[in-house]
Motif scaffolding. Sequence first.
Motif, PDB file in Angstrom:
ATOM      1  N   GLU A   1       0.848  -1.197   0.000  1.00  0.00           N
ATOM      2  CA  GLU A   1       0.000   0.000   0.000  1.00  0.00           C
ATOM      3  C   GLU A   1       0.878   1.239   0.000  1.00  0.00           C
ATOM      4  O   GLU A   1       1.873   1.306   0.728  1.00  0.00           O
ATOM      5  N   ALA A   2       0.531   2.233  -0.820  1.00  0.00           N
ATOM      6  CA  ALA A   2       1.343   3.448  -0.892  1.00  0.00           C
ATOM      7  C   ALA A   2       0.529   4.586  -1.499  1.00  0.00           C
ATOM      8  O   ALA A   2      -0.475   4.360  -2.184  1.00  0.00           O
ATOM      9  N   GLY A   3       0.987   5.793  -1.249  1.00  0.00           N
ATOM     10  CA  GLY A   3       0.403   6.968  -1.857  1.00  0.00           C
ATOM     11  C   GLY A   3       1.144   7.343  -3.128  1.00  0.00           C
ATOM     12  O   GLY A   3       2.202   6.794  -3.435  1.00  0.00           O
ATOM     13  N   LEU A   4       0.585   8.295  -3.866  1.00  0.00           N
ATOM     14  CA  LEU A   4       1.208   8.717  -5.120  1.00  0.00           C
ATOM     15  C   LEU A   4       2.634   9.201  -4.920  1.00  0.00           C
ATOM     16  O   LEU A   4       3.526   8.891  -5.710  1.00  0.00           O
ATOM     17  N   SER A   5       2.860   9.966  -3.844  1.00  0.00           N
ATOM     18  CA  SER A   5       4.201  10.509  -3.624  1.00  0.00           C
ATOM     19  C   SER A   5       5.210   9.399  -3.367  1.00  0.00           C
ATOM     20  O   SER A   5       6.365   9.478  -3.829  1.00  0.00           O
ATOM     21  N   GLU A   6       4.804   8.357  -2.648  1.00  0.00           N
ATOM     22  CA  GLU A   6       5.714   7.236  -2.372  1.00  0.00           C
ATOM     23  C   GLU A   6       6.013   6.449  -3.641  1.00  0.00           C
ATOM     24  O   GLU A   6       7.155   6.030  -3.873  1.00  0.00           O
ATOM     25  N   ILE A   7       4.986   6.269  -4.468  1.00  0.00           N
ATOM     26  CA  ILE A   7       5.200   5.568  -5.737  1.00  0.00           C
ATOM     27  C   ILE A   7       6.121   6.382  -6.639  1.00  0.00           C
ATOM     28  O   ILE A   7       7.023   5.848  -7.294  1.00  0.00           O
ATOM     29  N   ALA A   8       5.909   7.705  -6.665  1.00  0.00           N
ATOM     30  CA  ALA A   8       6.750   8.572  -7.490  1.00  0.00           C
ATOM     31  C   ALA A   8       8.202   8.533  -7.028  1.00  0.00           C
ATOM     32  O   ALA A   8       9.129   8.493  -7.847  1.00  0.00           O
ATOM     33  N   ALA A   9       8.399   8.547  -5.701  1.00  0.00           N
ATOM     34  CA  ALA A   9       9.767   8.518  -5.163  1.00  0.00           C
ATOM     35  C   ALA A   9      10.465   7.216  -5.517  1.00  0.00           C
ATOM     36  O   ALA A   9      11.669   7.197  -5.792  1.00  0.00           O
ATOM     37  N   ARG A  10       9.706   6.115  -5.526  1.00  0.00           N
ATOM     38  CA  ARG A  10      10.294   4.804  -5.822  1.00  0.00           C
ATOM     39  C   ARG A  10      10.554   4.627  -7.310  1.00  0.00           C
ATOM     40  O   ARG A  10      11.566   4.049  -7.709  1.00  0.00           O
ATOM     41  N   THR A  11       9.645   5.111  -8.159  1.00  0.00           N
ATOM     42  CA  THR A  11       9.749   4.848  -9.596  1.00  0.00           C
ATOM     43  C   THR A  11      10.413   5.954 -10.392  1.00  0.00           C
ATOM     44  O   THR A  11      10.931   5.714 -11.488  1.00  0.00           O
TER      45      THR A  11
ATOM     46  N   ARG B   1      -7.471   7.465  -0.116  1.00  0.00           N
ATOM     47  CA  ARG B   1      -6.935   7.792  -1.436  1.00  0.00           C
ATOM     48  C   ARG B   1      -5.566   7.173  -1.693  1.00  0.00           C
ATOM     49  O   ARG B   1      -4.941   7.449  -2.718  1.00  0.00           O
ATOM     50  N   ARG B   2      -5.105   6.332  -0.777  1.00  0.00           N
ATOM     51  CA  ARG B   2      -3.890   5.569  -1.044  1.00  0.00           C
ATOM     52  C   ARG B   2      -4.244   4.369  -1.917  1.00  0.00           C
ATOM     53  O   ARG B   2      -5.402   3.974  -2.029  1.00  0.00           O
ATOM     54  N   TYR B   3      -3.245   3.794  -2.541  1.00  0.00           N
ATOM     55  CA  TYR B   3      -3.457   2.669  -3.435  1.00  0.00           C
ATOM     56  C   TYR B   3      -2.860   1.404  -2.823  1.00  0.00           C
ATOM     57  O   TYR B   3      -1.840   1.444  -2.129  1.00  0.00           O
ATOM     58  N   ALA B   4      -3.505   0.271  -3.102  1.00  0.00           N
ATOM     59  CA  ALA B   4      -3.058  -1.014  -2.561  1.00  0.00           C
ATOM     60  C   ALA B   4      -3.124  -2.069  -3.658  1.00  0.00           C
ATOM     61  O   ALA B   4      -3.888  -1.936  -4.632  1.00  0.00           O
ATOM     62  N   LEU B   5      -2.324  -3.110  -3.506  1.00  0.00           N
ATOM     63  CA  LEU B   5      -2.377  -4.222  -4.445  1.00  0.00           C
ATOM     64  C   LEU B   5      -3.765  -4.860  -4.397  1.00  0.00           C
ATOM     65  O   LEU B   5      -4.343  -5.026  -3.323  1.00  0.00           O
ATOM     66  N   GLY B   6      -4.290  -5.230  -5.555  1.00  0.00           N
ATOM     67  CA  GLY B   6      -5.665  -5.725  -5.641  1.00  0.00           C
ATOM     68  C   GLY B   6      -5.771  -7.231  -5.731  1.00  0.00           C
ATOM     69  O   GLY B   6      -4.782  -7.954  -5.925  1.00  0.00           O
ATOM     70  N   GLY B   7      -7.007  -7.704  -5.626  1.00  0.00           N
ATOM     71  CA  GLY B   7      -7.273  -9.133  -5.633  1.00  0.00           C
ATOM     72  C   GLY B   7      -6.945  -9.820  -6.939  1.00  0.00           C
ATOM     73  O   GLY B   7      -6.768 -11.045  -6.970  1.00  0.00           O
TER      74      GLY B   7
END
Length: 250
Positions: free
Chosen positions: A22-32, A58-64
């Motif tokens: 699970e992560a927010g947009l800013s965390e995904i941006a920092a990683r990618t 509004r955070r995103y998580a891996l889905g089913g």
Amino acid sequence: MSVQSVERALDVLEALAEHGGEAGLSEIAARTGLPYGTIHRLLQTLLVRGYVRQESDRRYALGGGLVRLGGVAGGMVGVWARPYLSKLVELSGETANLAVLEGDFVVYVAQVPSPRRLRMFAEVGRRVLPHSTAVGKALLAGRPPAEAVAVFERTGMPRRTPNTIVDRSAMLTELQAVRGRGYALDLGEEELGVHCLAVPVRDGDRVVAALSVSGPAERIDALDRDDLAESMRKIAADFGNELGPVTGGG
């Protein structure tokens, strides 16, 4: 030839996995390193396909949708691993395991048991925290120290036995030692009387899995660790070459 949009979508999924799912947009941006707009478009597609879900904050998580793929892929990896695990059993006389890092947990995905009457079992599918296991240390040693610290902050590093390393600084020192010698040890840190030795499996520069042998402490301690680890690393390298990119960022 690689397809950039596919690579970027996989980068987003791996970023979520490395943040515990699970992560927010800013965390995904920092990683990618991707722009926010690109990440948002990729997430919208992944949302539609069920591979990502959006939480109430509004955070995103891996889905089913990943569960089905993961189950099939895990079964395939287990089949591919079996000949290599059998080699480890022949080499050491002890139970051999394959494990991967999923979020903050180590998951055992394949095993070949020792032929001895007294032997160790780690049930396939079992999830454990990485700080108290040899496979967990081997996996975390392949990540930047900051990522390992983030895992420890989330898990709290609970004490499993009197031998468990529960101090963050001591564990970072231990991970540095793992990187230096090329193998990790669990000396009764997950279960008293059980010792393990693990080596990383690499896909290029990335550590995507770990192979281990485990058994009663006195039998593991009677083995020459350096010689055993050297032979295990060769087996792990052969397995990594066959495995390729299938395990992803793990």
